[in-house]
Design an enzyme around this catalytic site. Structure first.
Site, PDB file in Angstrom:
ATOM      1  N   TYR A  43       0.836  -1.192   0.145  1.00  0.00           N
ATOM      2  CA  TYR A  43      -0.035  -0.025   0.104  1.00  0.00           C
ATOM      3  C   TYR A  43       0.921   1.284   0.034  1.00  0.00           C
ATOM      4  O   TYR A  43       1.897   1.483   0.798  1.00  0.00           O
ATOM      5  CB  TYR A  43      -0.914   0.007   1.119  1.00  0.00           C
ATOM      6  CG  TYR A  43      -1.701   1.211   1.284  1.00  0.00           C
ATOM      7  CD1 TYR A  43      -2.854   1.744   0.542  1.00  0.00           C
ATOM      8  CD2 TYR A  43      -1.223   2.075   2.312  1.00  0.00           C
ATOM      9  CE1 TYR A  43      -3.419   3.037   0.715  1.00  0.00           C
ATOM     10  CE2 TYR A  43      -1.822   3.475   2.519  1.00  0.00           C
ATOM     11  CZ  TYR A  43      -3.012   3.817   1.499  1.00  0.00           C
ATOM     12  OH  TYR A  43      -3.552   5.348   1.701  1.00  0.00           O
TER      13      TYR A  43
ATOM     14  N   HIS B 147      -2.720  16.275  -3.094  1.00  0.00           N
ATOM     15  CA  HIS B 147      -3.024  16.307  -1.553  1.00  0.00           C
ATOM     16  C   HIS B 147      -2.911  17.760  -0.958  1.00  0.00           C
ATOM     17  O   HIS B 147      -3.379  18.031   0.039  1.00  0.00           O
ATOM     18  CB  HIS B 147      -2.525  15.422  -0.861  1.00  0.00           C
ATOM     19  CG  HIS B 147      -2.903  14.081  -0.627  1.00  0.00           C
ATOM     20  ND1 HIS B 147      -3.219  13.424  -2.022  1.00  0.00           N
ATOM     21  CD2 HIS B 147      -3.657  13.061   0.059  1.00  0.00           C
ATOM     22  CE1 HIS B 147      -3.656  12.201  -1.857  1.00  0.00           C
ATOM     23  NE2 HIS B 147      -4.126  12.050  -0.712  1.00  0.00           N
TER      24      HIS B 147
ATOM     25  N   ASN C  15       1.769  11.641   5.883  1.00  0.00           N
ATOM     26  CA  ASN C  15       0.625  10.778   6.721  1.00  0.00           C
ATOM     27  C   ASN C  15       1.001  10.691   8.115  1.00  0.00           C
ATOM     28  O   ASN C  15       1.842   9.782   8.431  1.00  0.00           O
ATOM     29  CB  ASN C  15       0.680   9.294   6.165  1.00  0.00           C
ATOM     30  CG  ASN C  15      -0.638   8.317   6.591  1.00  0.00           C
ATOM     31  OD1 ASN C  15      -1.322   8.849   7.481  1.00  0.00           O
ATOM     32  ND2 ASN C  15      -1.002   7.373   6.173  1.00  0.00           N
TER      33      ASN C  15
ATOM     34  N   TYR D 203     -17.564  31.958  45.826  1.00  0.00           N
ATOM     35  CA  TYR D 203     -17.070  30.724  45.224  1.00  0.00           C
ATOM     36  C   TYR D 203     -15.865  31.052  44.328  1.00  0.00           C
ATOM     37  O   TYR D 203     -14.803  30.520  44.336  1.00  0.00           O
ATOM     38  CB  TYR D 203     -18.047  30.048  44.420  1.00  0.00           C
ATOM     39  CG  TYR D 203     -18.975  29.197  45.071  1.00  0.00           C
ATOM     40  CD1 TYR D 203     -18.891  29.174  46.551  1.00  0.00           C
ATOM     41  CD2 TYR D 203     -19.929  28.214  44.512  1.00  0.00           C
ATOM     42  CE1 TYR D 203     -19.753  28.520  47.238  1.00  0.00           C
ATOM     43  CE2 TYR D 203     -20.764  27.360  45.428  1.00  0.00           C
ATOM     44  CZ  TYR D 203     -20.902  27.471  46.809  1.00  0.00           C
ATOM     45  OH  TYR D 203     -21.639  26.791  47.420  1.00  0.00           O
TER      46      TYR D 203
ATOM     47  N   ARG E 174     -13.227  31.579  46.960  1.00  0.00           N
ATOM     48  CA  ARG E 174     -12.964  30.568  48.209  1.00  0.00           C
ATOM     49  C   ARG E 174     -12.509  29.228  47.437  1.00  0.00           C
ATOM     50  O   ARG E 174     -11.895  28.311  48.081  1.00  0.00           O
ATOM     51  CB  ARG E 174     -13.964  30.301  48.984  1.00  0.00           C
ATOM     52  CG  ARG E 174     -13.959  29.187  49.938  1.00  0.00           C
ATOM     53  CD  ARG E 174     -15.154  29.397  51.169  1.00  0.00           C
ATOM     54  NE  ARG E 174     -16.352  29.931  50.698  1.00  0.00           N
ATOM     55  CZ  ARG E 174     -17.509  29.284  50.520  1.00  0.00           C
ATOM     56  NH1 ARG E 174     -17.454  28.205  50.800  1.00  0.00           N
ATOM     57  NH2 ARG E 174     -18.787  29.861  50.278  1.00  0.00           N
TER      58      ARG E 174
ATOM     59  N   PHE F 251      -1.941   6.914  12.334  1.00  0.00           N
ATOM     60  CA  PHE F 251      -2.234   8.211  12.169  1.00  0.00           C
ATOM     61  C   PHE F 251      -3.516   8.809  12.420  1.00  0.00           C
ATOM     62  O   PHE F 251      -3.890   9.946  12.415  1.00  0.00           O
ATOM     63  CB  PHE F 251      -2.280   8.204  10.413  1.00  0.00           C
ATOM     64  CG  PHE F 251      -3.278   6.990  10.089  1.00  0.00           C
ATOM     65  CD1 PHE F 251      -4.760   7.341  10.099  1.00  0.00           C
ATOM     66  CD2 PHE F 251      -3.050   6.007   9.314  1.00  0.00           C
ATOM     67  CE1 PHE F 251      -5.653   6.149   9.585  1.00  0.00           C
ATOM     68  CE2 PHE F 251      -3.762   4.782   8.753  1.00  0.00           C
ATOM     69  CZ  PHE F 251      -5.222   5.198   8.925  1.00  0.00           C
TER      70      PHE F 251
ATOM     71  N   GLU G 228     -12.298   5.768   4.892  1.00  0.00           N
ATOM     72  CA  GLU G 228     -11.714   6.350   5.920  1.00  0.00           C
ATOM     73  C   GLU G 228     -12.978   6.747   6.636  1.00  0.00           C
ATOM     74  O   GLU G 228     -13.356   8.119   6.606  1.00  0.00           O
ATOM     75  CB  GLU G 228     -11.101   7.483   5.432  1.00  0.00           C
ATOM     76  CG  GLU G 228      -9.469   6.877   4.705  1.00  0.00           C
ATOM     77  CD  GLU G 228      -8.691   7.681   4.067  1.00  0.00           C
ATOM     78  OE1 GLU G 228      -8.953   9.152   4.433  1.00  0.00           O
ATOM     79  OE2 GLU G 228      -7.782   7.533   3.480  1.00  0.00           O
TER      80      GLU G 228
END
Length: 577
Positions: free
Chosen positions: A89, A119, A231, A315, A318, A362, A448
Site C-alpha cells: 500500500y 493532496h 501521513n 465561590y 474561596r 495516523f 476512511e
C-alpha cells in the site's frame, strides 16, 4: 535517549561541522547557529520545551547518529519490495479508496509526487510560523525512528529547512485528523520538492527562490517517501504542544492574578490552608492552593481585616484552588499524552522487523480528545476569572469605589466596561467549548469512515488561549487598581514583584481616560514573559508539607484551641501566616 551532554554540547560542534562541509552557511550564520542550543532528534526524547524552542527559532536541530542505521534498514526494505514488484500500500498501489489499484515500479516515484501535489488542498489563513516549525520537527522525530522507509537525506531536508529558517506556507483548513494531517503536511512536502510558497527569514516567496537563497536544492522523492511525509498527526500535535507551553506560563500568571484579586477584595487566606487540600489530595489542587497561599502570606491588607465579620467568601474566591487545580491536572494529563504522541510514529504502512504492517497510528483521536479537554479547561479558567473581575468593579460586593473610578462619582465610569469586555470574551470562548472530537464525517469513499477532527480541536484550544490571555490581563489590570485603594497597606512580599511588573504599564488613575494602551502593554507582558512571582513560590508541595507539620505541632501543643470562626481569625491565621 541521547544523553543530556549530547544535546547541549557535542551536537553543536557536529552541527557546525556538517554545515561547513555542505557550504550551506556563511561563517556568520554558523556562528549564530552555534550560539543557539541544538535539539538532538532521536525519536524518543523530545519534550514540550524542545518543541517550543525550535518552534520559536531559539534552537537548531540535528539528527542523532544512532538513527542512521535504522533509517537505512527500512529504506532497503522498501527498495526490495519495489524491485520484487510486491503489492504494498502506498508504494506500489494508489491511496485510500484507490489502494486496490496497482502501480508499476517504474512509476512509483511519480506516484509519490502526484500524491503530494494532489493532496495540497488546504485553504484559509496560514498556520503561524512556530506551528509549522513544530510540525517539521515532529515529522523529523517520527521518521528518524526508521520504520517509515524514508531516506535520511530526505529527512535532512526538513532539518535544513528549520536551521535555515525556511518555513512552508501551510493553510489551516483541510485536515480531518485521519488519515493524519494529509493536506497541511502535503503543503510542507510541496516546499521540500521546491514548489509552492515558503517563508525565508520571515518573508513569503516562491519556495524555489527560498531554496536558492539558502543554498539548498529540492529533494527528489522515491518509493513511499511522499506517503511517509504526509501521513501523520504532526500538525495537530505541534499546535497543541505549542499551546500547552503557553498555557502553563499563563496558568502561573493566573495564580498570581487570582491572589492579587483576593487581596484587593479582602478575601480570607483560610480556604488555602494545606490541611484542607490534603483531605482532597488532587495534585493540581494542592499546587494551586499553596501557590496562592504563598502569594498572600504577610499581606498587610490581609492583616488589617483579619477580625472582620465576613464568614465566607464567594465561590470565585474561596474555591479557586479547586477550580484552578483541576485545570492544572488537565494540562498535566494533556502534556503526558502530547509528549507520547510527539515521540511516536504515526504514518502508514509501517516497516517493522523487515515486514510491512498496515496500521492506523495516523488516527488523531488521542490528540483530538485532549485538545478538547484543554479547551474546556481554559474556557473554565476564563469563566471564574471573569467572575472575580465583576467583583472588583461591582460596588455591591467589592467594598471598593464603584467600578474602581477616581474623581467625581457619576462623572467618571472607571473600569465599568472592562467587565463587559471580559464577559464578552468569556462568552465567545464558551462557543468554542463544544468538542470537535465528538464529530466525524467519512472520507475517501467510505474507506476512511471515522475521522478525529483533531486539527480543529487543537486550533480551537489555541484560539481560546489567545482569548484567555486577554481575560487574565484585564484581571491583573483591575486587581492592581483595586490594590491602590488600600494604600499605604502592602501586598505580601512574594506578590510584590508581580504587582510592580503590572504597575509599570499603568499610569496614575486620577479620572477617566483611554486605557487600551495600558491593557495592551499588560497583555504583551503576560504573553511573552514568565510571571515574576513564579520564581518566588517554588516547590509548593514542599512548603505545604512544612506548613502542615508546623500547624500539626502547634495543635498538639494546644495552640489556637477554640479559635473563632470569623473571616480571618482562625487557627490557620495564627499558625500559617
Amino acid at each position: 535517549s541521547a544523553p543530556e551532554v549530547v544535546k547541549t554540547c557535542r551536537c553543536k560542534r557536529s552541527c557546525q561541522h556538517r554545515y561547513t562541509e555542505r557550504q550551506h552557511h556563511t561563517e556568520a550564520a554558523i556562528t549564530r547557529m552555534a550560539e543557539r542550543r541544538c535539539v538532538v532528534v532521536d525519536g524518543a526524547s523530545l519534550t514540550l520545551q524542545d518543541l517550543y524552542d525550535v518552534s520559536e527559532g531559539k534552537a537548531t536541530v540535528c539528527i542523532s547518529e544512532s538513527c542512521t542505521p535504522l533509517m537505512k534498514a527500512s529504506e532497503d526494505v522498501v527498495r526490495g519490495f519495489v524491485e520484487k514488484d510486491q503489492i504494498v500500500y502506498g508504494v506500489t498501489t494508489g491511496f485510500g479508496y484507490l489502494a486496490r489499484t496497482a502501480v508499476t515500479p517504474s512509476k512509483s516515484a511519480d506516484l509519490q509526487r502526484n500524491l503530494i501535489v494532489s493532496h495540497c488542498s488546504g485553504v484559509g489563513e496560514p498556520f503561524s510560523l512556530p506551528h509549522v516549525r513544530g510540525a517539521m520537527l515532529l515529522r523529523i522525530n517520527s521518521l528518524v525512528q526508521g520504520i517509515s522507509g524514508v531516506r535520511q537525506s530526505t529527512v535532512q531536508q526538513l532539518v535544513d529547512f528549520i536551521n535555515h529558517d525556511i518555513v512552508p506556507y501551510v493553510p489551516q483548513q483541510g485536515s480531518v485528523g485521519a488519515s493524519g494531517d494529509l493536506a497541511p503536511l502535503s503543503h510542507i512536502a510541496l516546499s521540500m520538492i521546491g514548489e509552492g510558497k515558503s517563508y525565508y527569514k520571515g518573508t513569503l516567496m516562491p519556495t524555489e527562490k527560498a531554496l536558492e537563497l539558502a543554498g539548498l536544492k529540492p529533494v527528489h522523492l522515491i518509493q513511499k517517501e511522499g506517503l511517509g511525509l504526509i501521513n501523520g498527526t504532526q500538525i495537530m500535535t505541534a499546535v497543541l504542544a505549542h499551546t500547552l507551553v503557553r498555557a502553563y506560563s499563563l496558568f502561573e500568571w493566573a495564580l498570581a492574578s487570582t491572589a492579587l484579586a483576593l487581596d484587593a477584595l479582602q478575601a480570607s487566606i483560610s480556604p488555602f490552608d494545606p490541611r484542607i487540600h490534603r483531605a482532597r489530595p488532587h495534585a493540581g489542587q494542592i499546587y494551586s492552593a499553596e501557590k496562592i497561599r504563598q502569594y498572600m502570606l504577610g499581606s498587610e491588607i490581609l492583616e488589617a481585616h483579619k477580625n472582620c465579620k465576613k464568614v465566607q467568601d464567594a465561590y470565585s474566591l474561596r474555591t479557586s484552588p479547586q477550580v484552578l487545580g483541576a485545570i492544572k491536572d488537565t494540562l498535566d494529563h494533556a502534556r503526558r499524552v502530547t509528549e507520547t504522541e510527539m515521540n511516536s510514529v504515526t504514518d502508514n504502512p509501517l516497516i517493522i522487523d523487515g515486514k510491512i504492517f498496515q496500521s492506523g497510528n495516523f488516527h488523531g483521536e488521542p490528540i483530538a480528545l485532549v485538545s478538547d479537554f484543554v479547551t474546556i479547561s481554559l474556557v473554565e479558567l476564563g469563566n471564574i476569572t471573569e467572575r472575580r473581575i465583576d467583583r472588583l468593579v461591582n460596588p455591591h460586593v467589592s467594598e471598593l469605589p464603584p467600578f474602581l473610578a477616581r474623581g467625581d462619582s457619576g462623572l467618571n465610569s472607571g473600569y465599568m466596561i472592562w467587565q463587559y469586555t471580559a464577559a464578552a470574551i468569556a462568552s465567545e470562548n464558551k462557543t468554542m467549548a463544544f468538542p470537535a472530537s465528538a464529530d466525524s464525517i467519512p472520507t475517501s469513499a467510505y474507506q476512511e469512515d471515522h475521522c478525529s477532527m483533531g486539527p480543529i480541536a487543537a486550533r480551537k484550544a489555541c484560539k481560546v488561549l489567545d482569548n484567555l490571555e486577554r481575560i487574565i490581563a484585564i484581571e491583573l489590570m483591575l486587581a492592581a487598581r483595586g490594590i491602590e485603594f488600600h494604600t499605604p497597606l502592602k501586598v505580601a512580599p512574594k506578590l510584590q514583584s508581580t504587582l510592580a511588573a503590572t504597575m509599570v504599564h499603568l499610569k496614575p488613575n486620577v479620572s477617566d481616560r483611554y486605557w487600551g494602551d495600558e491593557f495592551e502593554a499588560v497583555l504583551h507582558m503576560i504573553a511573552t514573559t514568565p510571571c515574576p512571582g513564579e520564581r518566588e513560590t517554588q516547590n509548593p508541595e514542599e512548603t505545604a508539607k512544612a506548613a502542615i507539620a508546623a500547624a500539626t505541632a502547634a495543635a498538639a501543643a494546644g495552640a489556637g484551641a477554640g479559635a473563632g470562626a470569623t473571616h480571618g481569625a482562625t487557627v490557620v491565621r495564627s499558625t500559617l501566616m
